[in-house]
Scaffold this motif. Structure first.
Motif, PDB file in Angstrom:
ATOM      1  N   UNK A   1      -7.174  15.212   7.209  1.00 26.98           N
ATOM      2  CA  UNK A   1      -5.931  15.730   7.798  1.00 26.98           C
ATOM      3  C   UNK A   1      -5.188  14.621   8.535  1.00 26.98           C
ATOM      4  N   UNK A   2      -5.914  13.815   9.316  1.00 27.12           N
ATOM      5  CA  UNK A   2      -5.273  12.723  10.056  1.00 27.12           C
ATOM      6  C   UNK A   2      -4.679  11.691   9.104  1.00 27.12           C
ATOM      7  N   UNK A   3      -5.410  11.335   8.054  1.00 25.02           N
ATOM      8  CA  UNK A   3      -4.907  10.359   7.086  1.00 25.02           C
ATOM      9  C   UNK A   3      -3.676  10.912   6.365  1.00 25.02           C
ATOM     10  N   UNK A   4      -3.688  12.197   6.025  1.00 29.47           N
ATOM     11  CA  UNK A   4      -2.537  12.794   5.346  1.00 29.47           C
ATOM     12  C   UNK A   4      -1.307  12.811   6.256  1.00 29.47           C
ATOM     13  N   UNK A   5      -1.494  13.099   7.519  1.00 31.51           N
ATOM     14  CA  UNK A   5      -0.356  13.109   8.447  1.00 31.51           C
ATOM     15  C   UNK A   5       0.215  11.702   8.651  1.00 31.51           C
ATOM     16  N   UNK A   6      -0.657  10.709   8.726  1.00 33.96           N
ATOM     17  CA  UNK A   6      -0.175   9.325   8.844  1.00 33.96           C
ATOM     18  C   UNK A   6       0.541   8.917   7.561  1.00 33.96           C
ATOM     19  N   UNK A   7      -0.019   9.327   6.415  1.00 34.56           N
ATOM     20  CA  UNK A   7       0.643   9.042   5.140  1.00 34.56           C
ATOM     21  C   UNK A   7       2.006   9.700   5.043  1.00 34.56           C
ATOM     22  N   UNK A   8       2.129  10.930   5.548  1.00 34.34           N
ATOM     23  CA  UNK A   8       3.437  11.600   5.545  1.00 34.34           C
ATOM     24  C   UNK A   8       4.421  10.865   6.433  1.00 34.34           C
ATOM     25  N   UNK A   9       3.936  10.289   7.520  1.00 35.20           N
ATOM     26  CA  UNK A   9       4.812   9.512   8.395  1.00 35.20           C
ATOM     27  C   UNK A   9       5.304   8.252   7.675  1.00 35.20           C
ATOM     28  N   UNK A  10       4.435   7.603   6.907  1.00 40.40           N
ATOM     29  CA  UNK A  10       4.866   6.456   6.107  1.00 40.40           C
ATOM     30  C   UNK A  10       5.894   6.875   5.063  1.00 40.40           C
ATOM     31  N   UNK A  11       5.681   8.022   4.422  1.00 40.05           N
ATOM     32  CA  UNK A  11       6.648   8.514   3.433  1.00 40.05           C
ATOM     33  C   UNK A  11       8.001   8.758   4.080  1.00 40.05           C
ATOM     34  N   UNK A  12       7.973   9.353   5.262  1.00 39.26           N
ATOM     35  CA  UNK A  12       9.211   9.636   5.978  1.00 39.26           C
ATOM     36  C   UNK A  12       9.954   8.347   6.325  1.00 39.26           C
ATOM     37  N   UNK A  13       9.192   7.287   6.614  1.00 35.17           N
ATOM     38  CA  UNK A  13       9.802   6.008   6.958  1.00 35.17           C
ATOM     39  C   UNK A  13      10.279   5.215   5.752  1.00 35.17           C
ATOM     40  N   UNK A  14      10.012   5.707   4.548  1.00 41.02           N
ATOM     41  CA  UNK A  14      10.498   5.037   3.352  1.00 41.02           C
ATOM     42  C   UNK A  14       9.467   4.166   2.664  1.00 41.02           C
ATOM     43  N   UNK A  15       8.279   4.070   3.175  1.00 42.52           N
ATOM     44  CA  UNK A  15       7.237   3.269   2.552  1.00 42.52           C
ATOM     45  C   UNK A  15       6.428   4.169   1.609  1.00 42.52           C
ATOM     46  N   UNK A  16       6.943   4.340   0.406  1.00 47.38           N
ATOM     47  CA  UNK A  16       6.409   5.294  -0.549  1.00 47.38           C
ATOM     48  C   UNK A  16       5.030   4.904  -1.060  1.00 47.38           C
ATOM     49  N   UNK A  17       4.805   3.619  -1.243  1.00 48.29           N
ATOM     50  CA  UNK A  17       3.550   3.172  -1.817  1.00 48.29           C
ATOM     51  C   UNK A  17       2.370   3.440  -0.864  1.00 48.29           C
ATOM     52  N   UNK A  18       2.505   3.034   0.382  1.00 52.81           N
ATOM     53  CA  UNK A  18       1.417   3.241   1.348  1.00 52.81           C
ATOM     54  C   UNK A  18       1.266   4.726   1.667  1.00 52.81           C
ATOM     55  N   UNK A  19       2.378   5.423   1.844  1.00 52.98           N
ATOM     56  CA  UNK A  19       2.326   6.853   2.155  1.00 52.98           C
ATOM     57  C   UNK A  19       1.676   7.661   1.050  1.00 52.98           C
ATOM     58  N   UNK A  20       2.042   7.380  -0.191  1.00 55.20           N
ATOM     59  CA  UNK A  20       1.447   8.088  -1.326  1.00 55.20           C
ATOM     60  C   UNK A  20      -0.032   7.791  -1.462  1.00 55.20           C
TER      61      UNK A  20
END
Length: 143
Positions: free
Chosen positions: A32-51
């Motif tokens: 859950x924590x990793x998914x939330x951090x990944x969603x934050x990366x997606x929101x910031x525009x870093x699609x590769x790391x977030x995905x």
């Protein structure tokens, strides 16, 4: 940042209110924590790391948080002798008591200590559990 805090709070509230937070394992909390951090990366525009982080969270068993596990009935363990002795003494029955004697003693004890009649709720719970233990023991002794 505020939107992510609101989303995180909503997810945690949903898990707590649904009761799933009590049964979550450490891997599920980590996912859950990793998914939330990944969603934050997606929101910031870093699609590769977030995905990658969201995919890693799913790999860490995160999908079981939202999807209920299959019906796995926990195995009933046989009560120990001291549990049987305590249950018998609580209901006031002997070792050779049959089903009707156990039920009669249970009704009598519960009538005395029922919470609706001013009795102790914890003692009523123990009386009910004692009856269940003794009846389960009788059922397990049948061939």
């Amino acid at each position: 940042m505020t939107a992510m805090l609101i989303i995180t709070g909503a997810i945690l509230a949903a898990l707590i209110l649904s009761g799933k937070a009590k049964t979550m394992t450490a891997n599920q909390w980590l996912a859950l924590a990793v998914a939330l951090i990944g969603a934050n990366f997606l929101r910031g525009g870093n699609w590769l790391i977030g995905g990658a982080m969201i995919g890693g969270a799913a790999f860490l068993n995160g999908w079981r948080i939202l999807i209920p596990a299959k019906d796995e009935t926990p195995q009933k363990r046989k009560p120990r002798n001291f549990e049987l002795d305590r249950a018998r003494s609580l209901l006031g029955v002997d070792v050779k008591a049959d089903r009707s004697a156990i039920n009669d003693a249970w009704r009598e004890r519960l009538a005395e200590h029922h919470p609706d009649r001013g009795g102790d709720e914890e003692l009523a719970r123990q009386i009910n559990r004692a009856r269940d233990i003794l009846l389960d023991d009788l059922d397990s002794q049948k061939p």
